[in-house]
Design an enzyme around this catalytic site. Structure first.
Site, mmCIF file in Angstrom:
data_model
loop_
_atom_site.group_PDB
_atom_site.id
_atom_site.type_symbol
_atom_site.label_atom_id
_atom_site.label_comp_id
_atom_site.label_asym_id
_atom_site.label_seq_id
_atom_site.Cartn_x
_atom_site.Cartn_y
_atom_site.Cartn_z
ATOM 1 N N HIS A 139 -19.074 2.155 21.917
ATOM 2 C CA HIS A 139 -19.708 1.382 20.840
ATOM 3 C C HIS A 139 -18.688 0.453 20.207
ATOM 4 O O HIS A 139 -17.579 0.887 19.892
ATOM 5 C CB HIS A 139 -20.272 2.331 19.781
ATOM 6 C CG HIS A 139 -20.678 1.644 18.516
ATOM 7 N ND1 HIS A 139 -21.652 0.667 18.465
ATOM 8 C CD2 HIS A 139 -20.242 1.786 17.237
ATOM 9 C CE1 HIS A 139 -21.795 0.249 17.220
ATOM 10 N NE2 HIS A 139 -20.940 0.905 16.448
ATOM 11 N N HIS A 141 -18.178 -3.721 17.969
ATOM 12 C CA HIS A 141 -18.767 -4.738 17.083
ATOM 13 C C HIS A 141 -18.401 -6.148 17.555
ATOM 14 O O HIS A 141 -17.634 -6.837 16.893
ATOM 15 C CB HIS A 141 -18.255 -4.536 15.648
ATOM 16 C CG HIS A 141 -18.592 -3.213 15.040
ATOM 17 N ND1 HIS A 141 -17.991 -2.741 13.883
ATOM 18 C CD2 HIS A 141 -19.479 -2.255 15.407
ATOM 19 C CE1 HIS A 141 -18.495 -1.565 13.567
ATOM 20 N NE2 HIS A 141 -19.396 -1.224 14.478
ATOM 21 N N GLU A 169 -23.876 -14.032 36.910
ATOM 22 C CA GLU A 169 -23.536 -12.653 37.251
ATOM 23 C C GLU A 169 -24.347 -11.642 36.437
ATOM 24 O O GLU A 169 -24.487 -10.480 36.831
ATOM 25 C CB GLU A 169 -22.039 -12.397 37.038
ATOM 26 C CG GLU A 169 -21.629 -12.470 35.575
ATOM 27 C CD GLU A 169 -20.186 -12.013 35.336
ATOM 28 O OE1 GLU A 169 -19.556 -12.554 34.420
ATOM 29 O OE2 GLU A 169 -19.702 -11.131 36.055
#
Ligand code: 2HA
Ligand code: ZN
Length: 275
Positions: A139, A141, A169
């Site tokens: 995780h 930001h 891609e």
């Protein structure tokens, strides 16, 4: 073997450093977890010293008895390489998947990441749907993806299609698409349930106005997936900053042709006609 000499721990630290270098981890932002292979847990057993059992805050019976490397709550990715013993830990889950105990690390106190429920519920789903292949949940930001959650509709269709269009891609790297979770209070079971529901289908879940969750088999694949999504978001931010209207792009039939050549399945849900 010493924990810090183990290859999987070095790889974990390098990925955290790479995330910091990308600018995805201001202050204590973001968190990383890795589900150990049994032989990896065994290889460092001499250094494991289990503490007291603590509640996870949710139930993950599919992960009972598993060991995880997890960044610490309030700890900075900046420090993972510099002060590893203070920045992350190895935890063990109990037989019910309801409690954990710290077996190594966080020597100055603290707990595993505030997003532990999301990490573990994602691991439980991914372990099941990939037959044990996926081991990494990440995780962070990243600014461009977060910026897009203010201007794109918060739907899987909009984010998948717009990001696919920005780099050829992309449909090859995440052919199954991307899920979107509307804004929720972070850290709890609620957002964990919503994210793990999306992880049944996708390897990427965007948290509106917050960040991204990614899943993968190993550190390279998971980081590479995050990097690809955020790079594509950066291109979209640049395009939208120049003009609200693209002059040309990759269209639905182009994607269908690419799917044949690259042997990927691109759900028709994302190949809608735009008006
Ligand atoms: O501070 O990123 O979502 C850690 C986080 C919480
Ligand atoms: Zn966050």
């Amino acid at each position: 073997m010493r924990v810090l000499d183990a290859e999987f721990v070095k790889d974990f630290m390098r990925m955290a450093g790479d995330g910091w270098d990308q600018g995805w981890h201001e202050r204590n932002g973001g968190n990383l977890s890795y589900r150990l292979k049994p032989e990896e847990a065994e290889s460092v057993r001499e250094e494991l010293a289990p503490g007291d059992w603590q509640e996870i805050g949710t139930s993950v019976p599919g992960l009972s008895g598993e060991y995880f490397l997890v960044t610490g709550s309030g700890k900075y990715f900046r420090n993972v390489m510099i002060k590893p013993e203070d920045s992350f830990c190895i935890i063990e889950l109990d037989g019910k998947g309801e409690n954990y105990r710290i077996c190594w690390g966080l020597i100055n106190g603290g707990r595993p990441t505030s997003e532990l429920p999301s990490h573990l519920m994602n691991h439980e789903v991914k372990k099941s749907v990939t037959c044990g292949k996926h081991r990494v949940i990440y995780h962070c930001h990243p600014a461009n993806t977060i910026a897009l959650t203010f201007v794109l509709p918060l739907t899987d269709e909009a984010f998948t299609r717009e990001l696919w269009e920005m780099a050829t891609e992309c449909p090859v790297v995440f052919p199954e698409g991307i899920g979107v979770v509307p804004w929720r209070v972070p850290g709890g079971r609620d957002i964990a349930v919503a994210t793990s529901e999306l992880m049944k289908k996708y390897n990427v879940a965007i948290w509106a106005h917050h960040g991204i969750f990614c899943s993968g088999a190993d550190f390279d694949e998971t980081f590479g997936l995050m990097h690809t999504v955020e790079k594509s978001a950066e291109i979209l931010v640049k395009v939208l900053s120049m003009t609200p209207r693209k002059l040309q792009t990759i269209g639905p039939d182009d994607f269908r042709h690419l799917a044949v050549d690259f042997k990927v399945e691109l759900p028709e849900q994302f190949l809608y006609e735009k008006h």
